[in-house]
Design a protein around this motif. Structure first.
Motif, mmCIF file in Angstrom:
data_model
loop_
_atom_site.group_PDB
_atom_site.id
_atom_site.type_symbol
_atom_site.label_atom_id
_atom_site.label_comp_id
_atom_site.label_asym_id
_atom_site.label_seq_id
_atom_site.Cartn_x
_atom_site.Cartn_y
_atom_site.Cartn_z
ATOM 1 N N ASP A 192 0.574 -1.405 0.457
ATOM 2 C CA ASP A 192 0.478 0.653 0.385
ATOM 3 C C ASP A 192 0.846 1.077 -0.274
ATOM 4 O OD1 ASP A 192 -2.441 -1.388 -0.795
ATOM 5 O OD2 ASP A 192 -3.047 -0.929 1.769
ATOM 6 N N ARG A 233 -10.290 -7.776 4.277
ATOM 7 C CA ARG A 233 -9.590 -6.877 3.724
ATOM 8 C C ARG A 233 -8.821 -6.895 2.176
ATOM 9 N NH1 ARG A 233 -5.905 -2.750 3.773
ATOM 10 N NH2 ARG A 233 -6.477 -0.835 2.226
ATOM 11 N N GLN A 239 -9.992 -4.343 -2.378
ATOM 12 C CA GLN A 239 -8.194 -4.753 -2.455
ATOM 13 C C GLN A 239 -6.946 -4.348 -3.218
ATOM 14 O OE1 GLN A 239 -6.779 -2.992 -0.176
ATOM 15 N NE2 GLN A 239 -4.797 -2.510 -0.488
#
Lengths: 283, 283
Positions: A192, A233, A239
């Motif tokens: 991320d 997630r 995602q």
């Protein structure tokens, strides 16, 4: 006698007995034989590898095994890469038809080269060139040490740096390139934080030329991640879609070649990666 | 066009240009071709892989490349495993002699099987049987997780546990078995404490039937360890001799099959390990 090899063929058909005969590992005989057998998806094969046939005596035992198979309901196939003339002559005594990968091609290659081949039990998959072999082993070690960004040390030593979000297939491709080609491959997981900007992550920023990106489909990635962490997630389609889009953007901006792993094997990806690295001589 | 492949041949001889032509990865063409070329150790070869020839148009470009090579001082060799008839026909238009691994053998196999082969671009090294492919990838993951006794978790899941003193060649053999055969392989390093008694180390004691020992020569082990930690006790000939003797004693006492890695490749060791595990049907 022999090693049963796994097989993904239909189970309803009666199996054709297949023998792979070799004076060494039998890897060549299996590769060559399977390249032909794959053209018969409607048939089922029961494969037996008989490696390391190095004496006439052993060849005689193999002939007995083949002849016994000939007495069964289905004519067996026997693929051979044996090079030594006396052993080949012995194997050819069997009533079982022999697909000899050595015989005819050797004569043709000899004619083209204008040289006589040695016709010895040559260990194509033996140690061979020790320097090259050691390089392959060193590459495996390097790959393990640099798997999944574990160690940023010596990233500069990498010939190739595979980059991708987690679970896109970096690790097995890395291992294949190391083990089969002796290529030093590091792999670097894009996470991320790496997507906050359009810059490449700092540890690999100066190594852009060696980077190769992997991508896949969001559905495939989500499926693979669910197997690891169900209903997280991390595994969600949202995602996965986000990470893949951002990764693909990075590849595009930084002109990093990339490949989609969703329908490709590690062997196919490795071939594409190697090809992208090779100088392209004028035709 | 093409990937130069490494080569350990003598450098003084003029190189014979060699082409490996394929409608997929070219792994079969390389394996088959190299099995023949290894019989000519006095010659030097300059290898080019041209994979993924999937259209007649691409085949035409390859023919141009081959014909250009024919104008050079040495007649090139071209090995082909291409299966699609139109593409093969196009390649055979070249003035360069083609060693066609498909042509003749296919006809023979068809005659024996009494079936017609599909003659399609078959991806022998593609994803193929997805279940088997996924098993190979899972095996690679398992191998990395269980490398060098890193994790004792799920040791029971291993098909094979390679045991040996440090630096005998456990790791690359593990990777090869996982990647090529989808075998779950853990490896367990024997260390000084394991030699205090004649018992097997506790974590593997109940898994004796799955253990396979690796040994090597003290000189070779010492050399490999010196590369890692020069002039250490760990690398000394005395220590290496001690560890190997004790390891071999353990293998003998517990009837664990073993192999000497000093002159064997990972491919050869893997073949022996697989063979030792297979049921031995009566001949």
């Amino acid at each position: 006698m022999g090693i049963p090899t796994p097989d993904g063929s239909p189970v309803d058909a009666p199996a054709v007995p297949v023998f792979f005969l070799s004076d060494s590992t039998g890897i060549s005989a299996e590769t060559m034989g399977n390249a032909l057998l794959i053209q018969f998806p409607e048939l089922r094969f029961e494969r037996r590898l008989i490696p390391f046939i190095t004496t006439v005596e052993e060849a005689r035992k193999v002939v007995a095994t083949l002849d016994a198979a000939m007495d069964g309901p289905i004519t067996p196939l026997a693929f051979s890469t044996t090079a030594v003339t006396e052993i080949r002559d012995e194997l050819h005594r069997s009533r079982c038809p022999l697909i000899d990968f050595f015989d005819l091609h050797m004569t043709k290659v000899e004619a083209i080269l204008g040289h006589e081949g040695q016709r010895v039990a040559a260990r194509l998959h033996g140690l061979g060139d020790v320097k090259r072999y050691n390089a392959r082993m060193a590459a495996v070690e390097y790959a393990i040490e640099h798997d999944d960004g574990q160690s940023m040390r010596a990233l500069d030593k990498a010939d190739v740096i595979l980059i991708a979000p987690s679970r896109c297939g970096k690790t097995p491709t890395t291992m294949y390139l190391a083990l089969q080609h002796g290529i030093f491959v590091a792999n670097y997981p894009l996470v991320d934080e790496d997507f906050d900007t359009n810059e490449l992550p700092k540890p690999i920023r100066h190594l852009r030329d060696r980077c190769f990106g992997i991508t896949t489909t969001p559905a495939r990635l989500s499926q693979v991640r669910h197997e690891r962490r169900a209903n997280s997630r991390y595994a969600s389609l949202e995602q996965c879609t986000f990470e893949l889009r951002r990764a693909e953007t990075l590849y595009r901006i930084h002109k990093i070649p990339s490949i989609n792993s969703s329908a490709k094997s590690v062997e196919e990806m490795s071939t594409v990666i190697l090809q992208s690295r090779s100088p392209q001589p004028a035709a």
